[in-house]
Design a protein around this motif. Sequence first.
Motif, mmCIF file in Angstrom:
data_model
loop_
_atom_site.group_PDB
_atom_site.id
_atom_site.type_symbol
_atom_site.label_atom_id
_atom_site.label_comp_id
_atom_site.label_asym_id
_atom_site.label_seq_id
_atom_site.Cartn_x
_atom_site.Cartn_y
_atom_site.Cartn_z
ATOM 1 N N LEU A 154 -0.506 7.431 -0.914
ATOM 2 C CA LEU A 154 -0.128 8.622 -0.157
ATOM 3 C C LEU A 154 -0.889 9.854 -0.639
ATOM 4 O O LEU A 154 -1.230 10.738 0.160
ATOM 5 C CB LEU A 154 1.376 8.857 -0.276
ATOM 6 N N LEU A 155 -1.167 9.915 -1.931
ATOM 7 C CA LEU A 155 -1.911 11.044 -2.492
ATOM 8 C C LEU A 155 -3.303 11.143 -1.886
ATOM 9 O O LEU A 155 -3.781 12.233 -1.564
ATOM 10 C CB LEU A 155 -2.011 10.889 -4.013
ATOM 11 N N PHE A 156 -3.961 10.005 -1.680
ATOM 12 C CA PHE A 156 -5.300 10.000 -1.111
ATOM 13 C C PHE A 156 -5.292 10.033 0.417
ATOM 14 O O PHE A 156 -6.303 10.336 1.038
ATOM 15 C CB PHE A 156 -6.084 8.777 -1.597
ATOM 16 N N LYS A 157 -4.145 9.712 1.011
ATOM 17 C CA LYS A 157 -4.045 9.752 2.471
ATOM 18 C C LYS A 157 -3.608 11.122 2.980
ATOM 19 O O LYS A 157 -4.043 11.582 4.032
ATOM 20 C CB LYS A 157 -3.036 8.700 2.940
ATOM 21 N N GLU A 158 -2.758 11.796 2.210
ATOM 22 C CA GLU A 158 -2.175 13.069 2.626
ATOM 23 C C GLU A 158 -3.230 14.170 2.662
ATOM 24 O O GLU A 158 -4.076 14.269 1.781
ATOM 25 C CB GLU A 158 -1.045 13.448 1.667
ATOM 26 N N LYS A 159 -3.165 14.995 3.704
ATOM 27 C CA LYS A 159 -4.130 16.090 3.887
ATOM 28 C C LYS A 159 -3.571 17.440 3.418
ATOM 29 O O LYS A 159 -4.327 18.326 3.027
ATOM 30 C CB LYS A 159 -4.536 16.191 5.353
ATOM 31 N N ILE A 178 -11.623 4.597 -8.679
ATOM 32 C CA ILE A 178 -12.968 4.108 -8.350
ATOM 33 C C ILE A 178 -13.049 3.705 -6.879
ATOM 34 O O ILE A 178 -14.009 4.040 -6.182
ATOM 35 C CB ILE A 178 -13.342 2.911 -9.255
ATOM 36 N N TYR A 179 -12.022 2.991 -6.416
ATOM 37 C CA TYR A 179 -11.998 2.505 -5.027
ATOM 38 C C TYR A 179 -12.084 3.655 -4.028
ATOM 39 O O TYR A 179 -12.906 3.633 -3.100
ATOM 40 C CB TYR A 179 -10.712 1.699 -4.801
ATOM 41 N N TYR A 180 -11.232 4.659 -4.204
ATOM 42 C CA TYR A 180 -11.201 5.764 -3.245
ATOM 43 C C TYR A 180 -12.443 6.650 -3.345
ATOM 44 O O TYR A 180 -12.925 7.168 -2.338
ATOM 45 C CB TYR A 180 -9.933 6.595 -3.436
ATOM 46 N N LEU A 181 -12.954 6.817 -4.550
ATOM 47 C CA LEU A 181 -14.170 7.625 -4.701
ATOM 48 C C LEU A 181 -15.370 6.949 -4.041
ATOM 49 O O LEU A 181 -16.194 7.592 -3.391
ATOM 50 C CB LEU A 181 -14.464 7.869 -6.186
ATOM 51 N N VAL A 182 -15.464 5.635 -4.204
ATOM 52 C CA VAL A 182 -16.571 4.885 -3.599
ATOM 53 C C VAL A 182 -16.427 4.835 -2.084
ATOM 54 O O VAL A 182 -17.389 5.028 -1.343
ATOM 55 C CB VAL A 182 -16.634 3.451 -4.167
ATOM 56 N N LYS A 183 -15.191 4.611 -1.619
ATOM 57 C CA LYS A 183 -14.971 4.450 -0.177
ATOM 58 C C LYS A 183 -15.016 5.780 0.573
ATOM 59 O O LYS A 183 -15.627 5.897 1.628
ATOM 60 C CB LYS A 183 -13.629 3.772 0.076
ATOM 61 N N GLU A 184 -14.360 6.792 0.025
ATOM 62 C CA GLU A 184 -14.241 8.073 0.715
ATOM 63 C C GLU A 184 -15.279 9.102 0.243
ATOM 64 O O GLU A 184 -15.458 10.141 0.885
ATOM 65 C CB GLU A 184 -12.826 8.640 0.507
ATOM 66 N N ARG A 190 -17.030 12.134 -1.216
ATOM 67 C CA ARG A 190 -16.657 13.514 -1.549
ATOM 68 C C ARG A 190 -15.360 13.990 -0.884
ATOM 69 O O ARG A 190 -14.854 15.047 -1.213
ATOM 70 C CB ARG A 190 -17.795 14.463 -1.149
ATOM 71 N N LYS A 191 -14.835 13.209 0.032
ATOM 72 C CA LYS A 191 -13.639 13.625 0.763
ATOM 73 C C LYS A 191 -12.388 13.675 -0.126
ATOM 74 O O LYS A 191 -11.389 14.279 0.265
ATOM 75 C CB LYS A 191 -13.385 12.675 1.938
ATOM 76 N N VAL A 192 -12.435 13.017 -1.252
ATOM 77 C CA VAL A 192 -11.219 12.890 -2.055
ATOM 78 C C VAL A 192 -11.354 13.537 -3.434
ATOM 79 O O VAL A 192 -10.636 13.164 -4.364
ATOM 80 C CB VAL A 192 -10.826 11.397 -2.211
ATOM 81 N N ASN A 198 -8.083 15.251 -4.335
ATOM 82 C CA ASN A 198 -7.059 14.233 -4.601
ATOM 83 C C ASN A 198 -7.288 13.611 -5.972
ATOM 84 O O ASN A 198 -6.339 13.372 -6.724
ATOM 85 C CB ASN A 198 -7.119 13.134 -3.539
ATOM 86 N N SER A 199 -8.549 13.352 -6.301
ATOM 87 C CA SER A 199 -8.887 12.770 -7.598
ATOM 88 C C SER A 199 -8.535 13.722 -8.738
ATOM 89 O O SER A 199 -8.077 13.294 -9.808
ATOM 90 C CB SER A 199 -10.373 12.422 -7.650
ATOM 91 N N LEU A 200 -8.732 15.003 -8.495
ATOM 92 C CA LEU A 200 -8.395 16.013 -9.497
ATOM 93 C C LEU A 200 -6.887 16.031 -9.742
ATOM 94 O O LEU A 200 -6.434 16.089 -10.893
ATOM 95 C CB LEU A 200 -8.884 17.393 -9.042
ATOM 96 N N ILE A 201 -6.101 15.978 -8.658
ATOM 97 C CA ILE A 201 -4.637 15.942 -8.783
ATOM 98 C C ILE A 201 -4.208 14.706 -9.568
ATOM 99 O O ILE A 201 -3.342 14.775 -10.453
ATOM 100 C CB ILE A 201 -3.973 15.938 -7.387
ATOM 101 N N LEU A 202 -4.823 13.565 -9.257
ATOM 102 C CA LEU A 202 -4.501 12.322 -9.952
ATOM 103 C C LEU A 202 -4.790 12.450 -11.450
ATOM 104 O O LEU A 202 -3.951 12.098 -12.299
ATOM 105 C CB LEU A 202 -5.310 11.166 -9.355
#
Length: 428
Positions: A185-190, A230-236, A238-240, A243-247
């Motif tokens: 949800l953290l990576f999906k939420e805008k 790693i998964y979200y950074l590779v897939k998305e 710069r879009k995340v 979100n990565s910072l919050i994580l």
Amino acid sequence: MSKTLGKILLGLYFFAFTIPQNIKGLYYVFDRISIQVLFISVINLFIILYIIRRLNFVSFFENIKYKKHFLSYFVVLVFSLISLINADNLIEGLIFLSRYFSMFTAFILIIYLVFITKINFIKLFFSFMILALIAETVYINYSVFDKVISDGQLLKRSMANRGFAGNINISSFSLALKIPVVIYLLFKEKKRLYQILLGLLLSFSVLSILLLFSRAAIIIVFCIIALSLIYYLVKEKRKVLFNSLILSLSIITSFSTYNLLNEKNSYDLIEDRFSTVAQPTEDDSIAQRLLFYKIAFEDIKSAPLFGIGIGNWKLKSIQRANEVLRDYTIPYVVHNDFLEIGAETGLISLACYAYFLIFPFMISLKRSLSIKNNNLSFLIFSFLAIYLFDSSVNFPMHRVITTMNLLFILALFYVITDNKNYESEKYF
């Protein structure tokens, strides 16, 4: 059946773990799992009686895509029944068999409710997971904060902080199983506000795991967090970044809070817990597990086809486990669900149980590698990776709190499999 009733019944299944074993200090059951399994059995009976005239399992089974996976659980039950032939204690075997049967019936009815009521199960699933995670986190953290901050006690590993489960490790993995939902949800939420709130929930949830000092849970949680990042950074790409910072900040906050609570101690408790991992002979917990594994292998070797009898391992292992037991402690579980099923019900049953867990794990992994997937498959992959690890070092199949998590995760797997458009997020 109406959608509202369907949601209520699913909620009763999922939150059955909140039923306590005592009320105001008055214990009405010795083990909370007994009352929880009874509660689930009552729900099973109610649903069956409610829909008995409309119950069409032939049509229901035809809509199940992965029939072999669905039936693999049933085969485990069949061999569990046959294994009673070798059971020294038939009554204990029947008690365990009844628990397995209740959970299998619940599995069927959960999937039946999801499909027959046509509810938006994905939204309901996330709601249940988040609510349960908040409740478990608050319960555990409040217990620790009350002792350490309010009463001025030293931080220590205590069964008093185990939360809703009857065991610290089970509580830790129950939290761990829900953390992938927060990350998803953290990576999906805008919306930034929701991202920050999810970050706070993640921070306090990870803190709870740290405060329970379960080494296995700490290891798998940080592996999943790193893999997810790693998964979200590779897939998305710069879009995340936000979100990565919050994580990252959430994890830093967890450790900072833990260090604050641990500052009165003369040493780091987590570091101390991990210090003996490389020296199994000096760690009672690891030594016990290794001996239990050895005993289970001996039992598999002695009765490979039908096992020594469901529910009977703890009885037959007592004399062989004397060297690591203290006072009135006896071996209750193998601390490895696969070895326990193999020892008690045979290798065919073990193969079917392993298939029941590993098949959706491999399918979800395969889907996760596809660029088109919407990350729900990666979420299920994360869930099952944690559960498989838990099954290898603990006993989740014996606890309602983790078993219900698994059954709902598999229901989610069935839902996105049934929905041909699961790559899109229109239904979310």
